[in-house]
Enzyme design. Structure first.
Site, PDB file in Angstrom:
ATOM      1  N   HIS A 111      27.075  76.321 -34.977  1.00  0.00           N
ATOM      2  CA  HIS A 111      26.396  76.673 -36.230  1.00  0.00           C
ATOM      3  C   HIS A 111      26.748  78.099 -36.607  1.00  0.00           C
ATOM      4  O   HIS A 111      26.895  78.965 -35.754  1.00  0.00           O
ATOM      5  CB  HIS A 111      24.880  76.529 -36.105  1.00  0.00           C
ATOM      6  CG  HIS A 111      24.281  77.277 -34.951  1.00  0.00           C
ATOM      7  ND1 HIS A 111      24.328  76.791 -33.673  1.00  0.00           N
ATOM      8  CD2 HIS A 111      23.643  78.471 -34.874  1.00  0.00           C
ATOM      9  CE1 HIS A 111      23.727  77.647 -32.849  1.00  0.00           C
ATOM     10  NE2 HIS A 111      23.315  78.696 -33.559  1.00  0.00           N
ATOM     11  N   ILE A 167      14.648  78.549 -39.257  1.00  0.00           N
ATOM     12  CA  ILE A 167      13.191  78.464 -39.129  1.00  0.00           C
ATOM     13  C   ILE A 167      12.581  79.828 -38.797  1.00  0.00           C
ATOM     14  O   ILE A 167      11.394  80.047 -39.007  1.00  0.00           O
ATOM     15  CB  ILE A 167      12.852  77.412 -38.042  1.00  0.00           C
ATOM     16  CG1 ILE A 167      11.484  76.803 -38.257  1.00  0.00           C
ATOM     17  CG2 ILE A 167      13.003  77.960 -36.645  1.00  0.00           C
ATOM     18  CD1 ILE A 167      11.224  75.564 -37.384  1.00  0.00           C
ATOM     19  N   ASN A 185      27.001  82.757 -32.536  1.00  0.00           N
ATOM     20  CA  ASN A 185      26.738  83.090 -31.146  1.00  0.00           C
ATOM     21  C   ASN A 185      27.487  82.077 -30.290  1.00  0.00           C
ATOM     22  O   ASN A 185      27.429  80.872 -30.533  1.00  0.00           O
ATOM     23  CB  ASN A 185      25.235  83.042 -30.868  1.00  0.00           C
ATOM     24  CG  ASN A 185      24.511  84.167 -31.584  1.00  0.00           C
ATOM     25  OD1 ASN A 185      25.048  85.261 -31.736  1.00  0.00           O
ATOM     26  ND2 ASN A 185      23.300  83.906 -32.052  1.00  0.00           N
TER      27      ASN A 185
HETATM   28  P1  AMP Z   1      21.436  80.519 -31.857  1.00  0.00           P
HETATM   29  O1  AMP Z   1      20.486  81.420 -31.120  1.00  0.00           O
HETATM   30  O2  AMP Z   1      22.642  81.196 -32.394  1.00  0.00           O
HETATM   31  O3  AMP Z   1      21.765  79.268 -31.048  1.00  0.00           O
HETATM   32  O4  AMP Z   1      20.654  80.057 -33.149  1.00  0.00           O
HETATM   33  C1  AMP Z   1      19.778  78.982 -33.200  1.00  0.00           C
HETATM   34  C2  AMP Z   1      18.960  79.174 -34.436  1.00  0.00           C
HETATM   35  O5  AMP Z   1      18.361  77.940 -34.768  1.00  0.00           O
HETATM   36  C3  AMP Z   1      17.807  80.187 -34.297  1.00  0.00           C
HETATM   37  O6  AMP Z   1      18.000  81.235 -35.246  1.00  0.00           O
HETATM   38  C4  AMP Z   1      16.555  79.354 -34.604  1.00  0.00           C
HETATM   39  O7  AMP Z   1      15.615  80.068 -35.350  1.00  0.00           O
HETATM   40  C5  AMP Z   1      17.132  78.189 -35.381  1.00  0.00           C
HETATM   41  N1  AMP Z   1      16.381  76.944 -35.311  1.00  0.00           N
HETATM   42  C6  AMP Z   1      15.949  76.295 -34.213  1.00  0.00           C
HETATM   43  N2  AMP Z   1      15.322  75.155 -34.545  1.00  0.00           N
HETATM   44  C7  AMP Z   1      15.382  75.070 -35.900  1.00  0.00           C
HETATM   45  C8  AMP Z   1      14.913  74.111 -36.863  1.00  0.00           C
HETATM   46  N3  AMP Z   1      14.253  72.993 -36.511  1.00  0.00           N
HETATM   47  N4  AMP Z   1      15.149  74.369 -38.167  1.00  0.00           N
HETATM   48  C9  AMP Z   1      15.811  75.474 -38.540  1.00  0.00           C
HETATM   49  N5  AMP Z   1      16.275  76.401 -37.691  1.00  0.00           N
HETATM   50  C10 AMP Z   1      16.057  76.209 -36.384  1.00  0.00           C
END
Ligand code: AMP
Length: 116
Positions: free
Chosen positions: A100, A32, A87
């Site tokens: 992820h 996102i 991460n």
């Molecule tokens: P991390 O900081 O490695 O846990 O990454 C989490 C990622 O999830 C971040 O890059 C956010 O931008 C992404 N994110 C959070 N909510 C959503 C969502 N609803 N759809 C797509 N990406 C998301």
């Protein structure tokens, strides 16, 4: 055990996303808040694992499937080359505790980790 994260809601369909790839065990959708021309998240459908260390120990085949999906997306959307980031833990920048992979591709900044 990863419970009740935004990614769990994406897997269940409660939060709709654009599914870019799907296999038996894995889905991929756009981040996102993209940090690169191609920035896709690849996640397992299971909510059982908070991070890649747990996933690798318990289900290495699912981790391998995530890598294969990342490669396929990089082939489809860039030149086949990509950065794959997990991460692992809050102090390493993890904010969602459902394992992820960030797939970054396209015209990436020419900076390696060693230059940070
Ligand atoms: P991390 O900081 O490695 O846990 O990454 C989490 C990622 O999830 C971040 O890059 C956010 O931008 C992404 N994110 C959070 N909510 C959503 C969502 N609803 N759809 C797509 N990406 C998301």
């Amino acid at each position: 055990m990863a419970v009740d994260t935004v990614f769990g809601k994406i897997v269940s369909g409660e939060i709709p996303v654009e599914i870019l790839a799907e296999t038996a065990r894995v889905i991929a959708f756009p981040d996102i808040n993209p940090q690169a021309p191609v920035h896709i998240l690849v996640i397992p459908k299971t909510t059982a694992y908070e991070n890649v260390v747990e996933l690798a120990a318990a289900e290495p085949e699912t981790l391998a499937e995530m890598v294969a999906v990342a490669k396929r997306l990089a082939d489809e959307r860039a030149n086949g080359e990509f950065r794959l980031i997990f991460n692992n833990g809050a102090t390493a920048g993890q904010t969602v505790f459902h394992v992820h992979a960030h797939v970054l591709a396209g015209d990436l900044e020419e900076r390696s980790l060693g230059d940070a």
